[in-house]
Design a protein around this motif. Structure first.
Motif, PDB file in Angstrom:
ATOM      1  N   ALA A  29       2.491   6.867   0.763  1.00 32.16           N
ATOM      2  CA  ALA A  29       3.555   7.070  -0.222  1.00 32.16           C
ATOM      3  C   ALA A  29       3.625   8.534  -0.613  1.00 32.16           C
ATOM      4  O   ALA A  29       2.618   9.218  -0.672  1.00 32.16           O
ATOM      5  CB  ALA A  29       3.291   6.209  -1.458  1.00 32.16           C
ATOM      6  N   ASN A  40       2.986  15.004  -3.769  1.00 30.54           N
ATOM      7  CA  ASN A  40       1.605  14.578  -3.659  1.00 30.54           C
ATOM      8  C   ASN A  40       0.723  15.445  -4.533  1.00 30.54           C
ATOM      9  O   ASN A  40       1.052  16.582  -4.845  1.00 30.54           O
ATOM     10  CB  ASN A  40       1.131  14.698  -2.203  1.00 30.54           C
ATOM     11  CG  ASN A  40       1.648  13.572  -1.330  1.00 30.54           C
ATOM     12  OD1 ASN A  40       1.625  12.406  -1.725  1.00 30.54           O
ATOM     13  ND2 ASN A  40       2.107  13.919  -0.147  1.00 30.54           N
ATOM     14  N   SER A  49      -2.631   0.507 -10.853  1.00 31.93           N
ATOM     15  CA  SER A  49      -3.093   1.447  -9.825  1.00 31.93           C
ATOM     16  C   SER A  49      -4.478   1.111  -9.292  1.00 31.93           C
ATOM     17  O   SER A  49      -4.850   1.558  -8.210  1.00 31.93           O
ATOM     18  CB  SER A  49      -3.132   2.866 -10.405  1.00 31.93           C
ATOM     19  OG  SER A  49      -4.216   2.994 -11.313  1.00 31.93           O
ATOM     20  N   CYS A  99       0.832  -1.207   0.000  1.00 32.04           N
ATOM     21  CA  CYS A  99       0.000   0.000   0.000  1.00 32.04           C
ATOM     22  C   CYS A  99       0.863   1.253   0.000  1.00 32.04           C
ATOM     23  O   CYS A  99       0.588   2.222  -0.708  1.00 32.04           O
ATOM     24  CB  CYS A  99      -0.906  -0.011   1.220  1.00 32.04           C
ATOM     25  SG  CYS A  99      -2.091   1.340   1.300  1.00 32.04           S
ATOM     26  N   LEU A 103       2.315   1.694  -3.614  1.00 29.25           N
ATOM     27  CA  LEU A 103       1.434   1.930  -4.751  1.00 29.25           C
ATOM     28  C   LEU A 103       0.400   3.018  -4.547  1.00 29.25           C
ATOM     29  O   LEU A 103      -0.078   3.595  -5.515  1.00 29.25           O
ATOM     30  CB  LEU A 103       0.708   0.634  -5.131  1.00 29.25           C
ATOM     31  CG  LEU A 103       1.606  -0.506  -5.633  1.00 29.25           C
ATOM     32  CD1 LEU A 103       0.749  -1.708  -5.995  1.00 29.25           C
ATOM     33  CD2 LEU A 103       2.421  -0.065  -6.834  1.00 29.25           C
ATOM     34  N   VAL A 104       0.014   3.297  -3.334  1.00 29.74           N
ATOM     35  CA  VAL A 104      -1.103   4.213  -3.133  1.00 29.74           C
ATOM     36  C   VAL A 104      -0.667   5.409  -2.293  1.00 29.74           C
ATOM     37  O   VAL A 104      -0.382   5.265  -1.114  1.00 29.74           O
ATOM     38  CB  VAL A 104      -2.287   3.491  -2.433  1.00 29.74           C
ATOM     39  CG1 VAL A 104      -3.464   4.436  -2.310  1.00 29.74           C
ATOM     40  CG2 VAL A 104      -2.672   2.241  -3.201  1.00 29.74           C
ATOM     41  N   PRO A 105      -0.609   6.606  -2.883  1.00 30.73           N
ATOM     42  CA  PRO A 105      -0.179   7.776  -2.135  1.00 30.73           C
ATOM     43  C   PRO A 105      -1.001   8.014  -0.886  1.00 30.73           C
ATOM     44  O   PRO A 105      -0.513   8.477   0.124  1.00 30.73           O
ATOM     45  CB  PRO A 105      -0.350   8.912  -3.157  1.00 30.73           C
ATOM     46  CG  PRO A 105      -0.205   8.245  -4.487  1.00 30.73           C
ATOM     47  CD  PRO A 105      -0.810   6.898  -4.311  1.00 30.73           C
ATOM     48  N   ASP A 126       6.399   4.254  -8.515  1.00 28.63           N
ATOM     49  CA  ASP A 126       6.073   5.674  -8.366  1.00 28.63           C
ATOM     50  C   ASP A 126       5.108   6.137  -9.453  1.00 28.63           C
ATOM     51  O   ASP A 126       4.195   6.936  -9.198  1.00 28.63           O
ATOM     52  CB  ASP A 126       7.344   6.521  -8.431  1.00 28.63           C
ATOM     53  CG  ASP A 126       8.064   6.598  -7.101  1.00 28.63           C
ATOM     54  OD1 ASP A 126       7.476   6.163  -6.087  1.00 28.63           O
ATOM     55  OD2 ASP A 126       9.209   7.073  -7.072  1.00 28.63           O
ATOM     56  N   GLY A 144       4.106   9.862  -3.434  1.00 30.69           N
ATOM     57  CA  GLY A 144       3.768  10.185  -4.821  1.00 30.69           C
ATOM     58  C   GLY A 144       5.033  10.299  -5.640  1.00 30.69           C
ATOM     59  O   GLY A 144       6.136  10.084  -5.156  1.00 30.69           O
ATOM     60  N   ARG A 145       4.908  10.642  -6.916  1.00 31.99           N
ATOM     61  CA  ARG A 145       6.066  10.670  -7.806  1.00 31.99           C
ATOM     62  C   ARG A 145       7.046  11.749  -7.374  1.00 31.99           C
ATOM     63  O   ARG A 145       6.708  12.909  -7.207  1.00 31.99           O
ATOM     64  CB  ARG A 145       5.612  10.920  -9.242  1.00 31.99           C
ATOM     65  CG  ARG A 145       6.780  10.982 -10.202  1.00 31.99           C
ATOM     66  CD  ARG A 145       6.322  10.799 -11.625  1.00 31.99           C
ATOM     67  NE  ARG A 145       7.433  10.932 -12.538  1.00 31.99           N
ATOM     68  CZ  ARG A 145       8.335   9.996 -12.748  1.00 31.99           C
ATOM     69  NH1 ARG A 145       8.276   8.855 -12.111  1.00 31.99           N
ATOM     70  NH2 ARG A 145       9.324  10.192 -13.601  1.00 31.99           N
ATOM     71  N   ALA A 192       1.741   4.859  -8.599  1.00 29.95           N
ATOM     72  CA  ALA A 192       1.183   5.650  -7.495  1.00 29.95           C
ATOM     73  C   ALA A 192       0.649   6.989  -7.996  1.00 29.95           C
ATOM     74  O   ALA A 192      -0.383   7.468  -7.542  1.00 29.95           O
ATOM     75  CB  ALA A 192       2.258   5.875  -6.431  1.00 29.95           C
ATOM     76  N   SER A 203      -2.763   6.680  -9.619  1.00 28.05           N
ATOM     77  CA  SER A 203      -3.815   6.120  -8.770  1.00 28.05           C
ATOM     78  C   SER A 203      -4.844   7.152  -8.364  1.00 28.05           C
ATOM     79  O   SER A 203      -5.966   6.801  -7.986  1.00 28.05           O
ATOM     80  CB  SER A 203      -3.197   5.466  -7.519  1.00 28.05           C
ATOM     81  OG  SER A 203      -2.618   6.448  -6.672  1.00 28.05           O
TER      82      SER A 203
END
Length: 329
Positions: free
Chosen positions: A28, A35, A113, A19, A22-24, A83, A30-31, A86, A89
């Motif tokens: 996470a 965010n 995603s 999680c 893959l999921v901001p 990333d 984000g790239r 993510a 997503s």
């Protein structure tokens, strides 16, 4: 703790780790640590690579948030990372060129995603069929069913780029009708800039008597058409792959025709380690072609993240035009 509880705990840790990757929303960043802004109600837009970023961000203004996926690796070489997955997503729209270039990778990202609500828009597919060009061909004979793939490099023509901007405008207006007027006005202003790039190139090339060239890879059909140039051959069928002996001999044959020799050979910055361009230049010198030259031409497929800005496309296109016009006669 018994074995069953240990397995459940291990599974929970694994799920949390996945999680986080893959999921901001699960923590996470984000790239590249960015965010999506939580306080922005407008559309969240992803684009596949740099030219589309310039087009989409110029239309979006402050009404939508636009993020770019591909940087140092372009659509020919790119493989999505965690990333990238993510990033999409949370996205609403994903603009790609399509035409066999980048749509499959966008589908991989959407699937990974789990964002089934994100719409992938293949901008090149929206062009009228008459506006599309085939890939380069050197075959002397054509069978009745002889076909070529469509050249996807539509962004290298400012004329086609303006049409892509129009498609982006319409998608943003449909997604966010409350800000339709802003999208409309910004698109019109950016299309004027693209028209200025075309006019700049037309002026630069208008007095050139010799407009023949060899492109690095099969990417210049739209640029050639827009500025009335004459691509006589392609150095490599696949970017980054050296031509075979047979292909090089055919290029030399094309370029050394006494009635129409070709002296301008394009190279690309992202494949600077390739020696094929210099090999061809030396072969042309040895064959008596007068003043063969290498010219760097950027197909705008890669970008350094710190260089990406709204005017990046315009500057890069003008740079390409200037370098090429300088070496043409």
């Amino acid at each position: 703790m018994n074995r069953a509880l240990l397995l459940k705990a291990a599974g929970l840790v694994t799920a949390i780790a996945v999680c986080a990757v893959l999921v901001p929303g699960c923590g996470a960043p984000g790239r590249n640590g960015q965010n999506w802004p939580a306080d922005h109600a407008g559309p969240k837009v992803v684009v596949s690579f740099a030219p589309l970023y310039c087009f989409a961000a110029s239309v979006a203004g402050d009404d939508a948030v636009v993020k770019n996926v591909m940087t140092s690796k372009g659509p020919h070489d790119f493989d999505p990372t965690a990333d990238d997955i993510a990033l999409v997503s949370q996205a609403d729209l994903f603009f790609v060129v399509g035409l066999g270039l980048d749509e499959k990778k966008a589908e991989v990202m959407r699937s990974g995603s789990g964002n089934k609500n994100m719409k992938i828009i293949e901008l090149g597919e929206k062009l009228d069929k008459k506006d599309l060009c085939e890939g380069f061909c050197t075959h002397a004979d054509h069978d009745a069913d002889h076909k070529h793939n469509t050249d996807p490099h539509v962004w290298l023509s400012p004329t086609h780029a303006a049409k892509l901007v129009g498609f982006i405008r319409d998608e943003l207006k449909a997604k966010d009708p409350a800000h339709a007027a802003g999208y409309e006005s910004r698109a019109a202003a950016y299309i004027e800039k693209l028209n200025a790039v075309k006019a700049y190139g037309v002026e630069k090339f208008k007095d050139k008597q010799d407009k023949k060239l060899v492109s690095f890879h099969d990417s210049l059909a739209y640029f050639e058409e827009c500025f009335q140039l004459n691509v006589r051959g392609v150095l490599t069928k696949k970017p980054g792959q050296e031509p075979s002996d047979k292909e090089m001999k055919e290029l030399i044959r094309i370029c050394t025709r006494k009635t129409s020799p070709v002296r301008v050979i394009l190279t690309e910055p992202q494949y600077s380690t390739s020696s094929s361009g210099e090999t061809l230049r030396k072969d042309l010198v040895a064959s008596g072609v007068e003043d063969p030259v290498l010219v760097e031409f950027d197909p705008l497929e890669t970008v350094r993240p710190d260089e990406l800005a709204l005017d990046w496309y315009e500057k890069k296109m003008r740079d390409n035009i200037d370098r090429l016009a300088e070496k043409m006669k």
